[in-house]
Scaffold this motif. Structure first.
Motif, PDB file in Angstrom:
ATOM      1  N   ASP A  39       0.831  -1.202   0.000  1.00  0.00           N
ATOM      2  CA  ASP A  39       0.000   0.000   0.000  1.00  0.00           C
ATOM      3  C   ASP A  39       0.868   1.256   0.000  1.00  0.00           C
TER       4      ASP A  39
ATOM      5  N   LEU B  66       0.251   9.812   2.254  1.00  0.00           N
ATOM      6  CA  LEU B  66       0.652   8.409   2.345  1.00  0.00           C
ATOM      7  C   LEU B  66      -0.217   7.611   3.307  1.00  0.00           C
TER       8      LEU B  66
ATOM      9  N   ARG C  63       1.225   4.208  -3.020  1.00  0.00           N
ATOM     10  CA  ARG C  63       0.966   5.616  -2.736  1.00  0.00           C
ATOM     11  C   ARG C  63       2.181   6.492  -3.079  1.00  0.00           C
TER      12      ARG C  63
ATOM     13  N   GLU D 230       2.230   6.994  -6.812  1.00  0.00           N
ATOM     14  CA  GLU D 230       1.118   7.835  -7.268  1.00  0.00           C
ATOM     15  C   GLU D 230       1.311   9.286  -6.865  1.00  0.00           C
ATOM     16  N   GLU D 231       1.841   9.552  -5.707  1.00  0.00           N
ATOM     17  CA  GLU D 231       1.964  10.907  -5.178  1.00  0.00           C
ATOM     18  C   GLU D 231       3.386  11.460  -5.308  1.00  0.00           C
TER      19      GLU D 231
END
Length: 523
Positions: free
Chosen positions: A480, A506, A484, A487-488
């Motif tokens: 996970d 996050l 994140r 993606e970020e």
């Protein structure tokens, strides 16, 4: 029982020639075996073995630099030599301390030959020390990760120190029968060795072992005067042995000739070892420290170019594994960006016990990849947090677009969180515990950029706040957090993004910023 008269003693000695080697060797064997079984000597050798196999010597066992390994044994063997000094002194003064001189005078060996026998009894101890050194160095030299090369003179220095200090014990026995002189001499030598020999002057080379060179300096830049130092030690051993024999009534002409030859070796060794290092070597060290690209070779693995001192080539695969682990945690376009990893060393102060100056590692890369800055890697590997240091430097490069600048930048934002998370995630959480052990009293967490053993390399520092966010991320499911981060990435690497915002992006909760955190001078 009456003591034999002078005439009877001379008659007894006439039956066996004064130079009978068999009698001298028999006494030497007897005394040598007693020395090997002496409790003090056995304890010293046991401690020496423990030192050579100590848990803290991880770097020697995993990725040994042989140019350092060849002198790792010297200090413990000097301590063995101190034990031998006391033990052989007790053996050589045994008759006078017990009042049995008259009985020994009845033997066919005169005092000077008994002195020679005590000197020869030290050779088995020298042999034991040599076997220990050869076994340890041979084991390390056969490892595929070994780099550099050893020096036979360095390897011989430790066993020769045992021999020299044992000869000192015999000489003291010929000068006085007091049992306290030898321990007092050991105390004086220990004190002076750790006080006077700790500096950078030529005085240090007058002692058996010299640890003025830091670890990890490339072999050609180290160039210690080990050969001249060994000549000095051998000359001192022979000179003191000749003096001890002469004091005991040995043949003056032979002792005088031996002493003159030995003194010549002592003076030559002392003179040439004190002239180290040469001016040419000093210039080469400065070049390797400040302009390493001029003396390094480079090789490319994927989009990473590794530039290193030639003898460290076998470590490139280990470096590449760490770099690839960091890249794998970033978005594809970031992971494919070119990086130059350049090996750095502070060789300017290779003749001293350490350096107060930082290695100027943040120089523009000369590599063909076009990367803006080179990522530093050190000349030691496997001794502690070197993998974390390389991971942190690589993460800093990918997150900020540049290598850390000289000094101690404090990263008080999202980029600090991301840098430390990438470094720990790519290596081991156990490395994070090492960082916590070195935590500043004010709460800052320092990351050495070349590892624990090269502390003058520069640092990146995080506050307690950023550390708390990283620890929270490490407690989350890895998949996970990895998703994140990718993606970020753009928001996380933006200069204005705070660590509080990074925690929100996050999916973790960040603690409030404390007063101590607010006092840091952030980058």
């Amino acid at each position: 029982m009456t003591a034999p008269s002078g005439a009877s003693k001379e008659a007894a000695r006439a039956r066996v020639p004064a130079g009978d080697r068999r009698a001298v060797l028999a006494l030497a064997r007897f005394e040598g075996l007693r020395l090997l079984r002496h409790p003090l000597v056995l304890t010293a050798f046991a401690l020496c073995v423990v030192w050579m196999a100590r848990p803290g010597a991880t770097t020697w066992r995993s990725h040994p630099p042989l140019q350092d390994m060849d002198r790792d044994h010297q200090l413990p063997l000097v301590l063995v030599g101190f034990a031998v000094l006391i033990a052989v002194n007790l053996a050589a003064t045994r008759a006078r301390r017990h009042g049995t001189d008259a009985i020994l005078d009845a033997l066919v060996l005169p005092p000077w030959q008994r002195t020679v026998a005590h000197l020869l009894s030290l050779l088995p101890l020298w042999l034991v020390g040599a076997v220990m050194v050869a076994a340890q160095f041979g084991w390390m030299a056969t490892r595929p990760e070994a780099v550099g090369r050893g020096d036979i003179a360095e390897l011989a220095t430790g066993p020769t120190s045992v021999l020299l200090l044992g000869v000192v014990g015999v000489l003291l026995a010929r000068l006085t029968a007091s049992a306290v002189v030898a321990p007092l001499t050991v105390l004086a030598l220990l004190t002076s060795m750790f006080v006077l020999a700790a500096g950078d002057s030529g005085v240090a080379w007058l002692y058996p072992t010299v640890h003025q060179s830091p670890s990890g300096v490339p072999t050609d830049l180290l160039d210690r005067p080990a050969g001249w130092h060994l000549l000095y030690l051998l000359g001192m051993t022979t000179l003191l042995g000749a003096v001890a024999t002469a004091v005991a009534g040995g043949r003056r002409r032979t002792a005088r000739g031996t002493a003159v030859a030995a003194l010549t070796c002592v003076l030559a060794g002392a003179l040439f070892q004190s002239a180290w290092p040469s001016g040419a070597l000093a210039r080469e060290r400065q070049q390797a420290t400040e302009r390493p690209a001029e003396v390094q070779r480079c090789q490319r693995l994927g989009t990473t170019e590794y530039c290193l001192f030639p003898e460290f080539g076998v470590w490139v695969d280990d470096w590449d594994r760490v770099v690839r682990e960091v890249r794998a945690l970033t978005p594809k376009d970031v992971a494919a960006s070119p990086i130059t990893v350049r090996q750095r060393v502070n060789a300017v102060d290779a003749g001293s016990t350490g350096s107060d100056g930082a290695i100027p590692f943040a120089t523009p890369s000369e590599g063909p990849t076009g990367s803006a800055w080179s990522v530093p890697v050190g000349t030691l590997w496997g001794s502690g947090t070197e993998d974390l240091a390389l991971a942190a430097a690589t993460a800093y490069r990918l997150v900020t677009g540049e290598a850390p600048q000289p000094g101690t930048p404090v990263m008080c934002d999202s980029r600090g969180v991301l840098t430390l998370w990438l470094a720990v995630r790519a290596t081991s959480e156990a490395d994070l515990n090492s960082l916590l052990d070195g935590q500043f009293s004010g709460g800052g967490v320092p990351i050495s950029l070349l590892g624990e053993a090269q502390l003058d390399a520069g640092w990146v520092v995080l506050r307690e706040h950023e550390l708390a966010v990283v620890q929270a991320l490490l407690d989350r499911p890895r998949g996970d957090v990895d998703r994140r981060v990718r993606e970020e990435w753009s928001a996380l690497t933006a200069p204005g993004t705070s660590s509080l915002r990074a925690a929100e992006l996050l999916g973790v909760t960040a603690p409030a910023v404390t007063g101590d955190d607010g006092e840091w001078n952030c980058r």
